[in-house]
Scaffold this motif. Structure first.
Motif, PDB file in Angstrom:
ATOM      1  N   LEU A  45      -2.613  17.848 -10.171  1.00  0.00           N
ATOM      2  CA  LEU A  45      -1.972  16.538 -10.103  1.00  0.00           C
ATOM      3  C   LEU A  45      -0.460  16.647 -10.193  1.00  0.00           C
ATOM      4  O   LEU A  45       0.269  15.934  -9.490  1.00  0.00           O
ATOM      5  N   ALA A  46       0.035  17.525 -11.051  1.00  0.00           N
ATOM      6  CA  ALA A  46       1.483  17.697 -11.162  1.00  0.00           C
ATOM      7  C   ALA A  46       2.073  18.203  -9.851  1.00  0.00           C
ATOM      8  O   ALA A  46       3.150  17.759  -9.421  1.00  0.00           O
ATOM      9  N   SER A  47       1.375  19.110  -9.193  1.00  0.00           N
ATOM     10  CA  SER A  47       1.868  19.658  -7.926  1.00  0.00           C
ATOM     11  C   SER A  47       1.853  18.609  -6.829  1.00  0.00           C
ATOM     12  O   SER A  47       2.799  18.505  -6.034  1.00  0.00           O
ATOM     13  N   ILE A  48       0.779  17.825  -6.753  1.00  0.00           N
ATOM     14  CA  ILE A  48       0.683  16.779  -5.729  1.00  0.00           C
ATOM     15  C   ILE A  48       1.752  15.722  -5.953  1.00  0.00           C
ATOM     16  O   ILE A  48       2.424  15.269  -5.019  1.00  0.00           O
ATOM     17  N   ALA A  49       1.935  15.313  -7.223  1.00  0.00           N
ATOM     18  CA  ALA A  49       2.924  14.279  -7.525  1.00  0.00           C
ATOM     19  C   ALA A  49       4.343  14.745  -7.243  1.00  0.00           C
ATOM     20  O   ALA A  49       5.240  13.922  -7.032  1.00  0.00           O
ATOM     21  N   ALA A  50       4.574  16.066  -7.207  1.00  0.00           N
ATOM     22  CA  ALA A  50       5.919  16.585  -6.953  1.00  0.00           C
ATOM     23  C   ALA A  50       6.341  16.426  -5.509  1.00  0.00           C
ATOM     24  O   ALA A  50       7.542  16.430  -5.209  1.00  0.00           O
ATOM     25  N   ILE A  51       5.384  16.260  -4.595  1.00  0.00           N
ATOM     26  CA  ILE A  51       5.726  16.250  -3.164  1.00  0.00           C
ATOM     27  C   ILE A  51       5.138  15.033  -2.445  1.00  0.00           C
ATOM     28  O   ILE A  51       5.009  15.035  -1.225  1.00  0.00           O
ATOM     29  N   ALA A  52       4.791  13.990  -3.195  1.00  0.00           N
ATOM     30  CA  ALA A  52       4.188  12.808  -2.573  1.00  0.00           C
ATOM     31  C   ALA A  52       4.383  11.592  -3.466  1.00  0.00           C
ATOM     32  O   ALA A  52       4.845  11.701  -4.610  1.00  0.00           O
ATOM     33  N   ILE A  77      -3.895   9.794   1.904  1.00  0.00           N
ATOM     34  CA  ILE A  77      -5.172  10.397   1.530  1.00  0.00           C
ATOM     35  C   ILE A  77      -5.678   9.609   0.326  1.00  0.00           C
ATOM     36  O   ILE A  77      -4.977   9.502  -0.683  1.00  0.00           O
ATOM     37  N   ARG A  78      -6.874   9.063   0.457  1.00  0.00           N
ATOM     38  CA  ARG A  78      -7.433   8.275  -0.643  1.00  0.00           C
ATOM     39  C   ARG A  78      -8.784   8.874  -1.054  1.00  0.00           C
ATOM     40  O   ARG A  78      -9.634   9.156  -0.193  1.00  0.00           O
ATOM     41  N   VAL A  79      -8.971   9.066  -2.355  1.00  0.00           N
ATOM     42  CA  VAL A  79     -10.224   9.581  -2.893  1.00  0.00           C
ATOM     43  C   VAL A  79     -10.695   8.634  -3.983  1.00  0.00           C
ATOM     44  O   VAL A  79      -9.980   8.374  -4.954  1.00  0.00           O
ATOM     45  N   ILE A  80     -11.910   8.111  -3.810  1.00  0.00           N
ATOM     46  CA  ILE A  80     -12.490   7.146  -4.749  1.00  0.00           C
ATOM     47  C   ILE A  80     -13.782   7.723  -5.301  1.00  0.00           C
ATOM     48  O   ILE A  80     -14.622   8.210  -4.532  1.00  0.00           O
ATOM     49  N   ASP A  81     -13.950   7.675  -6.636  1.00  0.00           N
ATOM     50  CA  ASP A  81     -15.193   8.156  -7.236  1.00  0.00           C
ATOM     51  C   ASP A  81     -15.656   7.207  -8.328  1.00  0.00           C
ATOM     52  O   ASP A  81     -14.908   6.327  -8.766  1.00  0.00           O
ATOM     53  N   VAL A  93      -2.710   9.161  -2.239  1.00  0.00           N
ATOM     54  CA  VAL A  93      -1.586  10.082  -2.057  1.00  0.00           C
ATOM     55  C   VAL A  93      -0.906   9.709  -0.745  1.00  0.00           C
ATOM     56  O   VAL A  93      -1.488   9.866   0.336  1.00  0.00           O
ATOM     57  N   LYS A  94       0.334   9.228  -0.834  1.00  0.00           N
ATOM     58  CA  LYS A  94       1.038   8.723   0.337  1.00  0.00           C
ATOM     59  C   LYS A  94       2.272   9.584   0.631  1.00  0.00           C
ATOM     60  O   LYS A  94       2.853  10.188  -0.260  1.00  0.00           O
ATOM     61  N   ASN A  95       2.658   9.588   1.909  1.00  0.00           N
ATOM     62  CA  ASN A  95       3.898  10.250   2.345  1.00  0.00           C
ATOM     63  C   ASN A  95       3.972  11.699   1.846  1.00  0.00           C
ATOM     64  O   ASN A  95       4.946  12.116   1.234  1.00  0.00           O
ATOM     65  N   LEU A  96       2.943  12.454   2.146  1.00  0.00           N
ATOM     66  CA  LEU A  96       2.876  13.840   1.699  1.00  0.00           C
ATOM     67  C   LEU A  96       4.054  14.644   2.240  1.00  0.00           C
ATOM     68  O   LEU A  96       4.398  14.537   3.414  1.00  0.00           O
ATOM     69  N   THR A 120      -6.219   1.110 -15.804  1.00  0.00           N
ATOM     70  CA  THR A 120      -4.779   1.320 -15.790  1.00  0.00           C
ATOM     71  C   THR A 120      -4.370   1.823 -14.413  1.00  0.00           C
ATOM     72  O   THR A 120      -5.116   2.563 -13.760  1.00  0.00           O
ATOM     73  N   LYS A 121      -3.183   1.420 -13.967  1.00  0.00           N
ATOM     74  CA  LYS A 121      -2.652   1.846 -12.681  1.00  0.00           C
ATOM     75  C   LYS A 121      -1.294   2.502 -12.899  1.00  0.00           C
ATOM     76  O   LYS A 121      -0.414   1.923 -13.533  1.00  0.00           O
ATOM     77  N   LEU A 122      -1.142   3.737 -12.372  1.00  0.00           N
ATOM     78  CA  LEU A 122       0.114   4.470 -12.489  1.00  0.00           C
ATOM     79  C   LEU A 122       0.693   4.736 -11.110  1.00  0.00           C
ATOM     80  O   LEU A 122      -0.051   4.914 -10.141  1.00  0.00           O
ATOM     81  N   VAL A 123       2.029   4.814 -11.048  1.00  0.00           N
ATOM     82  CA  VAL A 123       2.729   5.176  -9.823  1.00  0.00           C
ATOM     83  C   VAL A 123       3.709   6.305 -10.157  1.00  0.00           C
ATOM     84  O   VAL A 123       4.536   6.164 -11.071  1.00  0.00           O
ATOM     85  N   VAL A 124       3.591   7.424  -9.436  1.00  0.00           N
ATOM     86  CA  VAL A 124       4.473   8.569  -9.624  1.00  0.00           C
ATOM     87  C   VAL A 124       4.992   8.974  -8.253  1.00  0.00           C
ATOM     88  O   VAL A 124       4.213   9.117  -7.307  1.00  0.00           O
ATOM     89  N   GLU A 125       6.305   9.178  -8.137  1.00  0.00           N
ATOM     90  CA  GLU A 125       6.910   9.547  -6.859  1.00  0.00           C
ATOM     91  C   GLU A 125       7.802  10.761  -7.052  1.00  0.00           C
ATOM     92  O   GLU A 125       8.781  10.711  -7.787  1.00  0.00           O
ATOM     93  N   GLY A 126       7.454  11.860  -6.406  1.00  0.00           N
ATOM     94  CA  GLY A 126       8.267  13.060  -6.510  1.00  0.00           C
ATOM     95  C   GLY A 126       8.462  13.521  -7.936  1.00  0.00           C
ATOM     96  O   GLY A 126       9.589  13.856  -8.331  1.00  0.00           O
ATOM     97  N   SER A 127       7.407  13.524  -8.719  1.00  0.00           N
ATOM     98  CA  SER A 127       7.396  13.922 -10.136  1.00  0.00           C
ATOM     99  C   SER A 127       8.058  12.897 -11.054  1.00  0.00           C
ATOM    100  O   SER A 127       8.093  13.097 -12.268  1.00  0.00           O
ATOM    101  N   ARG A 128       8.566  11.830 -10.524  1.00  0.00           N
ATOM    102  CA  ARG A 128       9.232  10.812 -11.335  1.00  0.00           C
ATOM    103  C   ARG A 128       8.264   9.667 -11.628  1.00  0.00           C
ATOM    104  O   ARG A 128       7.747   9.032 -10.719  1.00  0.00           O
TER     105      ARG A 128
END
Length: 618
Positions: A101-108, A56-60, A148-151, A123-131
């Motif tokens: 964002l915290a909830s989405i990052a916890a499961i994707a 899922i990609r959202v661009i604004d 948002v990948k691999n939900l 800036t570019k950030l990468v978060v996977e499973g809250s890590r």
């Protein structure tokens, strides 16, 4: 004995909390789009793959974030929207809890690229499973890009539960509609599997509704506009003639926030009372502006429940506003509203809710009269003498002249026998009719067992057609008429997906078509009883029936038969030929199978001597 209670690890707690905020891909789309609106974006683009599970990609083009803000945004309860509890009750933004964002990052797996206008680099950030995985400076346009990948990659049960059909794309499209509808001044686009679904430039509200719902709604919208000290109401409602069995075109917003309210829904439904068939619902797109101090949106994580301080008063304003719109446009010819005074309700008034436009009825109005219809046919009157012998003390000519003005007026005010004091058809009684005489307005009068009987010919035809279509669907004996020239029909993306997914069921009804590009289908065959001009409306009605998730398993056949019967009965002209009436009467005499329509409306009423005598009392 050792202690048992322990704190859950952060990752487990985050996954549990995420279940409240993110329960399917559409939830991600909702949260991300609302963040884009809150960021002051003018353009928002959403895309997804594999129903949102893969991407899922959202661009604004909103204000973007600094590197520090971007990092903090993924922490629980980190938000820029509020600083104290009082801010919750004066909200002008969608988000405020700092959970999304915290909830989405916890499961994707989440990637965020963002830049403010005043910054040279983004800036570019990468978060996977809250890590937290990485953060680096990059070249980026102003605004934010979320991927948002691999939900649900770490919640396998939830991932397996996601539907593999078109259900998830349909939910995504609905969340997209809810956000895009209340911001017509913004540009929105939605792409599914790299194919365009919606492309919406800035526009007025009516154009935005048409762009999201489809061109079929354009001609049925009635404007609503009311300003009071409690609430300002704007938007549109559908004409009574456009009501549907299952209506997904119902949207309410308060201060730009979509919400659901069975209580306010009832206010709209009561405004349509007696104007739409039983079991149908109107379309509405209503926008409320209320003092933020007078509502509470902090009820549920999904934020679609809202509590109003002045709910009962606002209910009355909604009801009066919709009724006024229906009357002023001429949609309700027998309602005459006094529009000299607007609805004005002082804030917190305890002694009432103010003035509501007065409704008046025209006692001389008879919806069954039609000046363009000539004097009813006198053919075969000798066959129906018995029907008028019941009118004791009246000659036949007097009976004929007074029937329109008395019996039909009685039916009009009592809704064709729905009052308790008017005897209805009995499934167990003998129904052998002695001929019939047509009346204006689609009725016929006949006699049965010494009683006078008034038949609603349209309802009779609907009941007869229902049995016919039910048998055809059960035996798979529907008849298709091939079109000499294929017809191309354009639908919304959701409707096109449904037509493709449920093609086997449409084929069983007699339709033949193929999907084309641009959300359209090419029709090559249609049910034998219909014309091509009627097919698009018929398809809409069938789709409403098929998309009703409340229907129990196995109920589709009867539901579809009811749709075909209702639409087929609509095609009956205002005047009925003697042969058509004879055929209806013969069918009605066949064992009581057609005494009621599928949804329980009486097809005919009996008027015994006592009931007739009451009609002529003065």
């Amino acid at each position: 004995m050792p202690d048992k209670i322990r704190l859950l690890p952060d990752t487990v707690a985050s996954q549990i909390a995420a279940g409240e905020v993110v329960n399917r891909p559409a939830s991600v789309v909702k949260e991300m789009m609302e963040n884009s609106v809150d960021a002051g974006a003018t353009t928002v683009t959403v895309s997804y793959r594999n129903g949102g599970k893969e991407l899922i990609r959202v661009i604004d083009d909103g204000e973007g974030m600094s590197p520090v803000d971007a990092r903090m945004a993924f922490d629980k309860h980190a938000t820029s929207k509020i600083t104290r509890i009082e801010d919750v009750y004066a909200l002008h933004t969608f988000g405020f809890r700092g959970e999304a964002l915290a909830s989405i990052a916890a499961i994707a797996h989440v990637e965020l690229t963002t830049r403010r206008r005043e910054d040279e680099f983004g800036t570019k950030l990468v978060v996977e499973g809250s890590r937290f995985q990485s953060q680096e400076a990059v070249v980026a346009p102003v605004g934010s890009q979320f991927a948002v990948k691999n939900l649900f990659f770490n919640v396998p049960a939830r991932r397996r539960a996601l539907d593999k059909s078109t259900t998830e794309p349909r939910h995504i499209a609905e969340e997209f509609r809810r956000v895009a509808m209340c911001h017509p001044e913004m540009s929105f686009a939605l792409y599914g599997e790299d194919a365009p679904v919606f492309n919406l430039p800035p526009s007025g509200l009516k154009q935005r509704i048409v762009g999201l719902i489809g061109k079929s709604v354009a001609g049925s919208l009635l404007e609503v506009g009311t300003q009071t000290s409690l609430v300002k109401i704007t938007g549109f409602v559908g004409k009574p003639s456009s009501s549907k069995q299952t209506n997904r075109e119902q949207y309410m917003y308060v201060n730009g926030r979509y919400f659901k309210s069975p209580y306010f829904h009832k206010a709209v439904m009561q405004a349509y009372e007696k104007l739409i068939p039983a079991g149908t619902q109107p379309s509405y797109f209503l926008f409320f502006e209320v003092d933020p101090d007078k509502i509470d949106v902090n009820i549920h994580p999904q934020k679609i429940e809202v509590r109003f301080d002045d709910g009962p008063a606002i209910w009355q304003i909604i009801h009066a506003s919709v009724r006024e719109s229906l009357a002023k446009t001429g949609a309700v010819s027998f309602m005459d509203f006094d529009d000299g005074d607007s609805v004005e309700i002082p804030v917190r008034r305890e002694d009432g809710i103010g003035h509501v436009p007065a409704a008046a009825t025209n006692p001389s109005y008879n919806p069954f009269r039609n000046e363009t219809v000539g004097r009813r046919s006198q053919a075969g009157l000798s066959d129906f003498a018995g029907a008028y012998d019941t009118l004791e003390g009246l000659g036949r000519d007097d009976a004929l002249d007074r029937f329109d003005s008395t019996v039909l007026r009685y039916i009009e005010h009592n809704d064709a026998g729905e009052q308790a004091d008017l005897p209805l058809a009995d499934d167990t009684c003998e129904t052998r009719f002695e001929g019939a005489l047509p009346l204006a307005g689609g009725y016929a009068v006949t006699s049965c067992g010494g009683a006078l009987v008034v038949v609603d010919l349209r309802r009779a035809k609907e009941a007869i057609l229902f049995e016919r279509y039910r048998m055809m669907l059960g035996n798979e004996t529907s008849v298709t008429q091939k079109l000499m020239f294929p017809e191309v029909l354009v639908f919304s993306a959701d409707d096109t997906a449904l037509l493709t997914e449920r093609y086997a069921e449409f084929l069983a009804l007699g339709f033949e078509y193929t999907a084309r590009d641009g959300n359209s289908i090419e029709v090559t065959g249609i049910p034998a009883d219909f014309t091509i001009d009627e097919v698009q409306d018929l398809l809409y009605d069938i789709m409403d029936a098929l998309s009703d998730e409340r229907q129990p398993a196995g109920a589709n056949r009867e539901r579809l038969a009811a749709v075909l019967a209702r639409d087929g009965a609509k095609r009956t002209p205002a005047g009925y030929s003697e042969g058509e009436i004879t055929a209806v009467m013969e069918a009605l005499s066949d064992g009581g199978r057609y005494n009621y329509t599928f949804d329980g409306r009486p097809v005919f009423v009996r008027l015994g001597t006592d009931e007739i005598r009451k009609l002529f009392r003065k």
